[in-house]
Design an enzyme around this catalytic site. Structure first.
Site, PDB file in Angstrom:
ATOM      1  N   GLY A   1       1.001  -0.777   0.183  1.00 23.49           N
ATOM      2  CA  GLY A   1      -0.181   0.119  -0.135  1.00 23.49           C
ATOM      3  C   GLY A   1       0.993   1.017  -0.187  1.00 23.49           C
TER       4      GLY A   1
ATOM      5  CB  THR B   1       4.977  -0.851   9.531  1.00 23.23           C
ATOM      6  OG1 THR B   1       6.233  -0.510   8.374  1.00 23.23           O
ATOM      7  CG2 THR B   1       6.080  -1.010  10.532  1.00 23.23           C
TER       8      THR B   1
ATOM      9  CD  GLU C   1       9.787   0.867   5.304  1.00 23.44           C
ATOM     10  OE1 GLU C   1       8.991   1.712   3.439  1.00 23.44           O
ATOM     11  OE2 GLU C   1       9.901   1.603   5.611  1.00 23.44           O
TER      12      GLU C   1
ATOM     13  CB  CYS D   1     -11.258  14.583  -1.758  1.00 26.57           C
ATOM     14  SG  CYS D   1     -10.388  12.985  -2.442  1.00 26.57           S
TER      15      CYS D   1
ATOM     16  N   GLY E   1      10.843  10.095   4.376  1.00 26.28           N
ATOM     17  CA  GLY E   1      10.670  11.093   5.083  1.00 26.28           C
ATOM     18  C   GLY E   1       8.574  10.566   5.666  1.00 26.28           C
TER      19      GLY E   1
ATOM     20  CB  CYS F   1      -5.847  14.062  -4.885  1.00 26.68           C
ATOM     21  SG  CYS F   1      -7.994  14.958  -4.408  1.00 26.68           S
TER      22      CYS F   1
HETATM   23 ZN   LIG Z   1      -8.563  12.942  -3.436  1.00 27.65          ZN
END
Ligand SMILES: [Zn+2]
Length: 193
Positions: A22, A29, A95, A154, A174, A186
């Protein structure tokens, strides 16, 4: 004789590959920790391996975004996993997208020798491209769970990790300062693909 007891033991020693994938902030995790913890409660030998590339948190423990943690070993290459997994029945890999191309074969070897392998990783990078060995791992897996985050724009289901800072490198470690979860619409609005 094929008793229920034998069947149970066979199940316990049967190998498999599970992939949990995902976007960032989708709880991968967290799900890996949940599955491994259930195995620990069942008194099964478990070990989690993390790639050396991920240095965001404590190196001796795997820590999720909401700060649940579990001991983990950091390795520089997938080839280091097999020698360390001798007596382990459940191997977790976090990871996985940061590992080298040898990881799918390592996972196959483990699963074929009876190990339950649980893999967590980003399926796509910040441009929406398949990330590292994840496509191969998903292809050879017994099961694939694709988790979603929530789009910050959204509120729909998000599957992309939108990068907020100008940097074209595929690997940029990050958290919320560098990435946000976005849905397809989006994500495309700002032209990252
Ligand atoms: Zn969206």
């Amino acid at each position: 004789m094929y008793t229920e007891e034998v069947f149970k033991r066979r199940n316990e020693i049967g190998g498999s590959i599970e992939v949990v994938c995902g976007s960032m902030f989708s709880g991968k995790t967290e799900e890996l920790i949940r599955r491994v913890n259930r195995a620990r409660i069942a008194k099964v030998n478990v070990e989690i391996f993390s790639p050396v590339a991920d240095t965001r948190y404590d190196k001796s423990a795997l820590v999720s975004h909401n700060l649940n943690s579990i001991p983990s070993k950091t390795v520089a290459a997938s080839a280091e996993i097999l020698p360390l997994a001798g007596h382990i029945q459940v191997v977790g890999i976090d990871e996985a997208q940061f590992f080298d191309d040898g990881l799918p074969q390592v996972c196959q070897t483990l699963a074929n020798s009876g190990v339950r392998v649980i893999i967590a990783g980003l399926d796509m990078d910040f441009k929406g491209r398949p990330f590292g060995a994840m496509p191969q791992l998903m292809a050879i897996a017994d099961s694939v769970t694709k988790l979603h985050a929530v789009c910050v724009k959204c509120g729909q289901q998000a599957m992309y990790s939108y990068r907020l800072v100008p940097n074209e490198s595929q690997i940029l470690l990050g958290e919320k300062e560098s990435y946000e979860a976005r849905c397809r619409n989006c994500f495309n609005l700002d032209g990252q693909i």
